[in-house]
Design a protein around this motif. Structure first.
Motif, short mmCIF file in Angstrom:
data_model
loop_
_atom_site.label_atom_id
_atom_site.label_comp_id
_atom_site.label_asym_id
_atom_site.label_seq_id
_atom_site.Cartn_x
_atom_site.Cartn_y
_atom_site.Cartn_z
N GLU A 261 69.70 13.98 -6.77
CA GLU A 261 68.28 14.24 -6.54
C GLU A 261 67.43 13.01 -6.87
O GLU A 261 67.86 12.14 -7.63
CB GLU A 261 67.83 15.42 -7.39
N SER A 283 69.48 14.65 -2.15
CA SER A 283 69.35 16.09 -1.94
C SER A 283 68.31 16.66 -2.90
O SER A 283 67.67 15.94 -3.66
CB SER A 283 70.71 16.77 -2.13
N LYS A 285 64.88 18.97 -4.06
CA LYS A 285 63.48 19.03 -3.64
C LYS A 285 62.79 17.68 -3.81
O LYS A 285 63.23 16.83 -4.58
CB LYS A 285 62.74 20.10 -4.45
N LEU A 286 61.71 17.52 -3.09
CA LEU A 286 60.87 16.34 -3.26
C LEU A 286 60.09 16.50 -4.56
O LEU A 286 59.33 17.46 -4.71
CB LEU A 286 59.90 16.22 -2.07
N VAL A 301 61.06 8.91 2.78
CA VAL A 301 62.27 9.55 2.25
C VAL A 301 63.03 10.22 3.39
O VAL A 301 63.77 11.17 3.19
CB VAL A 301 61.91 10.58 1.17
N ASN A 304 67.58 12.09 4.88
CA ASN A 304 68.31 12.50 3.69
C ASN A 304 68.64 13.98 3.82
O ASN A 304 68.65 14.52 4.94
CB ASN A 304 67.48 12.21 2.43
N LEU A 306 67.04 16.45 1.88
CA LEU A 306 66.03 17.10 1.02
C LEU A 306 65.72 18.51 1.53
O LEU A 306 65.72 18.77 2.74
CB LEU A 306 64.76 16.26 1.00
N THR A 307 65.44 19.41 0.59
CA THR A 307 65.15 20.80 0.92
C THR A 307 63.86 21.23 0.23
O THR A 307 63.23 20.46 -0.51
CB THR A 307 66.31 21.70 0.46
N ASN A 327 65.15 15.75 7.54
CA ASN A 327 65.56 16.42 6.32
C ASN A 327 65.68 17.91 6.61
O ASN A 327 65.81 18.31 7.77
CB ASN A 327 64.57 16.13 5.19
N LEU A 329 63.39 20.24 5.14
CA LEU A 329 62.20 20.76 4.49
C LEU A 329 61.68 21.99 5.23
O LEU A 329 61.79 22.09 6.45
CB LEU A 329 61.12 19.68 4.43
N ASN A 351 62.74 18.72 10.92
CA ASN A 351 62.77 19.55 9.72
C ASN A 351 62.65 21.00 10.16
O ASN A 351 62.91 21.33 11.33
CB ASN A 351 61.63 19.15 8.77
#
Length: 1003
Positions: A261, A283, A285-286, A301, A304, A306-307, A327, A329, A351
């Protein structure tokens, strides 16, 4: 007590002596500079022509690139030499350091080469600034002794330095800037650089380190304002210690393999202006703490894993560029993002964002690029996107947006790129919208837009792609569309357009794809379309077109997709269409009549001809056979004669040859014909005998088969039958799937494939002169139409150059024009075949792979292969340790082929020396192809008469003119570009073709 008069006299004498000393010193600096210029440097552009000592020009402080410290009255001393960008050639000018007062050397963006040795470099121990960016220095990085205690700035970016970063770099305690970007260094990111506590800038980007983590000791570099480790093969998590760098303004860790992260502690980087973390494997959260970074202006970012949702605090940042694309998101887009007055670039595509787009987006900022494609947004388009008249690109495809296109978009004169496909937009398109200075307009698929195309579309002078399929547009196609000379793609399919095709379509000389299927077009197909010589796809199916098929369509040189089905066309199928190399051909469901041209009388075309009751042809059930006209009394005699002749021929054939196969194929065998041929599989397999074998490889045997018609074929019989040998199965499938649909003059033609239960073979056009590798490296005789044969020694440069240009065009087609793109994976001289006219064909697609092309930038996805494929000596260096392959892998291999053509040597010839291949040999030879700096002049014996002497590189079998030497020098430069250690520095194959065809040498 000293007499005042005596003291005054002494001081005057001292000043006089000092003045004389400074004058002597200045004259000495001039001598040093002049000597270095004459012995170590070449100045082809004459930028240093004022570096001469004459009666009134003895002060170097007035010379180009020289800076002096003139604080002392009546004297000055040289402190800085800045020759950046002056096109200077030669080696490192150690002699400059004999100037005792020199503290600054900047030689960036020149053509300096060779190694930098530590012994003579010790002369420069008083230097404080050394900048050598953008040259061709090679060998190990220069070593710096402890005497370099004052060195503050060291920049060696974009050179050819190799090896690990020396330990001594960790002892340069005064160093404030270290820049080693873009060098083919090895080893890992060295932790000892964490000892350089005075560093404000550390640049180690685009270096192929071994996989290694970010050293946590870098957290000790508390004075850092810039940390760039882009594309440096970093792995592991981002250490928390990095977040202690309170003065950091630019953090760039993009294009690596970082995992885990993003640390919540990132919120401690209070001074950071830019964060680049894109293209990693991060991975989670932002972090909401990013919202505390009030100085942050650029955040990327993207790409990647990211969720989660976008935190409101992060959305509220006053960012200039905001990139979250690619990502996972979710959630809505906070309205506060629209209040940002700085926003210019907003990319959140790919996303799973939902909800509506904030209505005020663009109202308070000059947004230039807006891309929210491939999400789940609904509602209407933001009406104020172009409120500040700065919007250039709007990309919203693949969402659920509805409503009308805002009228305000029509007045957006800055807008040049629009993609709104796959939404639920409706209503009429504003008239001014069609008139915008666009390069691409895409409104296709699943929208319900209506109205007509106005004649004023002619104002969109630079439009290259018009894609509005799958809507409810109607009316006639305006003739003014022919004024858009840059158009490459027109897709008006699946609408309700009526009227006829504009006759002026011949004006669209750049048109490559014309799709107008599923409309209500009538009238005739204009024969003038044959003037669109770049057209590869023409689809006019499912309309009401009438009249004859224009024979002129057969003159389209690269057309490979022709669909005229479901119309009311009449007349015969023009035999001129047989000239086309078609992947798709369909004239079904028309009113065509007459005999089907011989080349279309094949099973593969059966479905393309159905629905024309009055067509006739043999063996194409249910198409009726044509009636024969001979009188009845001759039929029996002719039949008996044919039987006798055929029986005799079979008996003779059985006696004369010993086929390798004992029986004919069973009924379940499958034959696929890809080109117009005048033979069947039964004409081929009896000739697959031992005496006809001309080659063998990992996948099977190759035979030379000469038919009774006189035609010669190349037939590859694969080892074993289906399912018996996986690698053979893979080769067969790859060749059929790729060559079966590829059509290009520089790619070998696959004519037929036979897939039986016991054996399989592939039939190709026969190439009389074998492979380029055979011609270059053996005593093979070359066949031509004019002569029986000619000796290999006469393969002159003109022929070689023609061969590489053709081969490059073939590869460029695979990479850029094939859909999907294809990477060959085994480009080498033995896979470039030569016909009787020495025209090349790229061959052997057993290892080839299709690549998926990204929607947004047209670049192909990198594919990871399970094992390294290809031929030793041609394999790109990154392929060996990453198993990743894209078009740039082929570019490297092609660069090796270019070097083979120039040198006449194999890639791993023993003459290059131990642990050295043709690439290293050529690189070193090219760098050393300038006259020795001590000579102070160009090599008068050089065949080129130029500064570069590439004579020792060139194949001695060639007799060359001055012009040909210049051409070889250009090709050498292209080869060195292609074989760059870094894929990012290699040109595309399309660019390679362009560079080879340029008349002037590369700059």
């Amino acid at each position: 007590m000293t007499n005042p008069t005596t003291l005054s006299l002494f001081l005057s004498l001292l000043l006089l002596l000092l003045s004389c000393f400074l004058q002597v010193s200045s004259n000495g600096d001039a001598e040093i500079l002049n000597r270095v210029k004459k012995t170590r440097l070449l100045d082809p552009d004459g930028n240093l022509q004022d570096w001469i000592i004459t009666g009134d020009n003895r002060n170097p402080c007035n010379w180009t690139g020289i800076t002096c410290d003139d604080n002392i009255r009546n004297g000055s001393t040289v402190t800085s030499i800045d020759l950046s960008g002056y096109n200077i050639f030669g080696g490192f000018p150690y002699g400059f350091c004999r100037i005792r007062t020199l503290i600054n050397i900047n030689l960036s963006q020149n053509n300096l080469n060779g190694t930098i040795d530590s012994a003579p470099l010790s002369l420069c121990s008083k230097i404080q600034v050394l900048i050598l960016n953008g040259n061709n220095f090679s060998g190990k990085l220069p070593e710096f002794s402890p005497e370099f205690r004052n060195l503050r700035v060291l920049e060696l970016e974009s050179n050819l330095f190799t090896g690990e970063i020396p330990q001594c770099y960790g002892r340069l305690i005064s160093l404030q800037v270290l820049n080693l970007n873009v060098n083919p260094l090895s080893g890992i990111v060295p932790p000892f650089l964490g000892n350089l506590t005075e560093l404000t800038r550390l640049d180690l980007a685009y270096i192929s380190f071994e996989p290694s983590p970010i050293p946590s000791i870098f957290g000790n570099l508390t004075k850092l304002s810039e940390l760039r480790l882009t594309n440096s093969n970093l792995v592991g998590e981002i250490p928390n210690s990095i977040m202690n760098l309170a003065l950091l303004e630019n953090l760039d860790l993009a294009m690596n393999g970082l995992t885990g992260e993003i640390p919540e502690s990132i919120g401690r980087l209070k001074s950071v202006n830019q964060i680049e973390l894109y293209d990693n494997r991060l991975s989670g959260k932002l972090p909401e703490s990013i919202g505390n970074l009030t100085e942050l202006r650029n955040l990327d970012v993207s790409q990647n894993n990211l969720t989660g949702e976008l935190p409101v605090k992060v959305a509220a940042l006053q960012l200039i560029s905001f990139n979250l694309n690619d990502n996972f998101l979710t959630g809505g887009l906070p309205d506060v993002v629209a209040l940002n007055p700085n926003l210019v670039e907003f990319k959140i595509f790919n996303n799973s964002f939902t909800g509506t787009l904030p209505k005020n987006l663009g109202r308070f900022s000059g947004i230039s690029e807006f891309d929210v494609s491939t999400n789940k947004f609904s509602g209407e388009l933001p009406p104020y996107l172009c409120f500040r008249r700065k919007l250039e690109r709007i990309v919203t495809f693949n969402n659920q947006l509805s409503g009308k296109i805002p009228e305000s978009y029509g007045g957006c004169g800055s807008l040049n790129y629009i993609r709104m496909a796959d939404n639920k937009l409706s209503g009429e398109v504003p008239v001014r919208f069609w008139e915008l200075p666009l390069t691409r307009l895409e409104l296709a698929n699943n929208n319900q837009l209506q109205g007509s195309i106005p004649p004023s579309i002619s104002n969109a002078r630079h439009l290259s792609q018009l894609e509005i399929s799958g809507n409810n547009f109607s009316g006639e196609i305006p003739a003014s569309i022919c004024d858009l000379g840059d158009l490459r793609v027109i897709d008006l399919s699946r609408n309700r357009f009526s009227g006829s095709l504009p006759n002026c379509i011949n004006k669209l000389k750049n048109l490559e794809r014309l799709e107008m299927q599923e409309n209500m077009l009538d009238g005739e197909i204009p024969s003038s379309v044959s003037s669109c010589t770049r057209l590869t796809e023409l689809n006019l199916s499912n309309n009401r077109l009438r009249g004859r098929i224009p024979p002129e369509l057969g003159d389209l040189p690269v057309l490979n997709y022709l669909d005229l089905s479901d119309n009311q066309l009449t007349g015969e199928i023009p035999s001129e269409l047989l000239k086309l190399k078609l992947n798709q051909f369909n004239v079904s469901v028309n009113k065509l009549y007459g005999k089907i041209p011989y080349g279309f009388q094949q099973d593969v075309f059966r479905s393309s001809l159905l629905g024309n009751p009055n067509l006739c042809g043999p063996n194409l059930d249910p198409i009726r056979p044509c009636r024969s006209k001979p009188e009845t009394r001759y039929i029996l005699a002719i039949s008996i004669l044919c039987i006798v002749i055929l029986t005799g021929a079979l008996v003779c054939l059985f006696i004369k040859t010993k086929p390798l196969f004992k029986r004919k194929p069973k009924p379940v065998n499958k034959v696929i014909i890809f080109q117009r041929v005048g033979f069947t599989e039964e004409d081929i397999y009896p000739q697959l005998t031992e005496e006809n074998i001309i080659g063998s490889g990992g996948s099977g045997l190759v035979y030379r088969v000469k038919l009774k018609s006189g035609q010669t074929l190349a037939v590859k019989k694969l080892w074993g039958g289906p399912g018996q040998k996986p690698e053979s199965e893979s080769v067969f499938r790859s060749e059929v799937e790729i060559l079966g649909r590829v059509r290009h003059g520089n790619i070998v033609k696959l004519l037929m494939c036979y897939n039986g239960e016991e054996f399989r073979f592939l039939v190709y056009e026969f190439m009389e002169n074998g492979s380029l590798g055979d011609v270059l490296h053996s005593e093979k005789e070359l066949h031509s139409e004019k002569k029986e044969h000619r000796a290999v020694s006469t393969l002159d440069w003109t022929t070689r150059f023609s061969i590489v240009v053709g081969a490059a065009q073939g590869l460029a087609y695979l990479h850029h024009d094939s859909v999907p793109p294809i990477v060959h994976r085994d480009v080498k001289s033995n896979n470039i075949l030569l016909d009787h006219e020495m025209k090349p064909r790229v061959a052997d697609f057993g290892l080839a792979k299709p690549l998926k092309r990204k929607d947004n930038d047209g670049v192909s996805d990198v594919s990871t292969m399970s094992c390294v494929a290809g031929t030793y000596g041609y394999i790109a260096p990154e392929y060996g340790y990453t198993s990743k392959v894209d078009e740039k892998s082929d570019v490297y291999s092609f660069g090796v082929v270019l070097l083979e053509l120039i040198t006449g040597k194999r890639p791993n010839d023993s003459c290059f020396g131990e642990n050295k291949d043709i690439v290293k040999f050529a690189m070193e030879a090219a760098l050393c192809s300038f006259p020795s700096p001590e000579d102070g002049a160009m090599n008068q014996d050089s065949p080129t008469g130029n500064y570069r002497d590439i004579g020792k590189l060139v194949d001695p079998k060639m007799k060359l003119s001055m012009r040909e030497y210049e051409e070889i020098e250009k090709v050498l430069d292209v080869a060195l570009l292609c074989t760059s250690s870094f894929p990012i520095n290699r040109p595309t194959m399309r660019k390679v073709v362009e560079l080879l065809k340029e008349k002037k040498s590369l700059e």
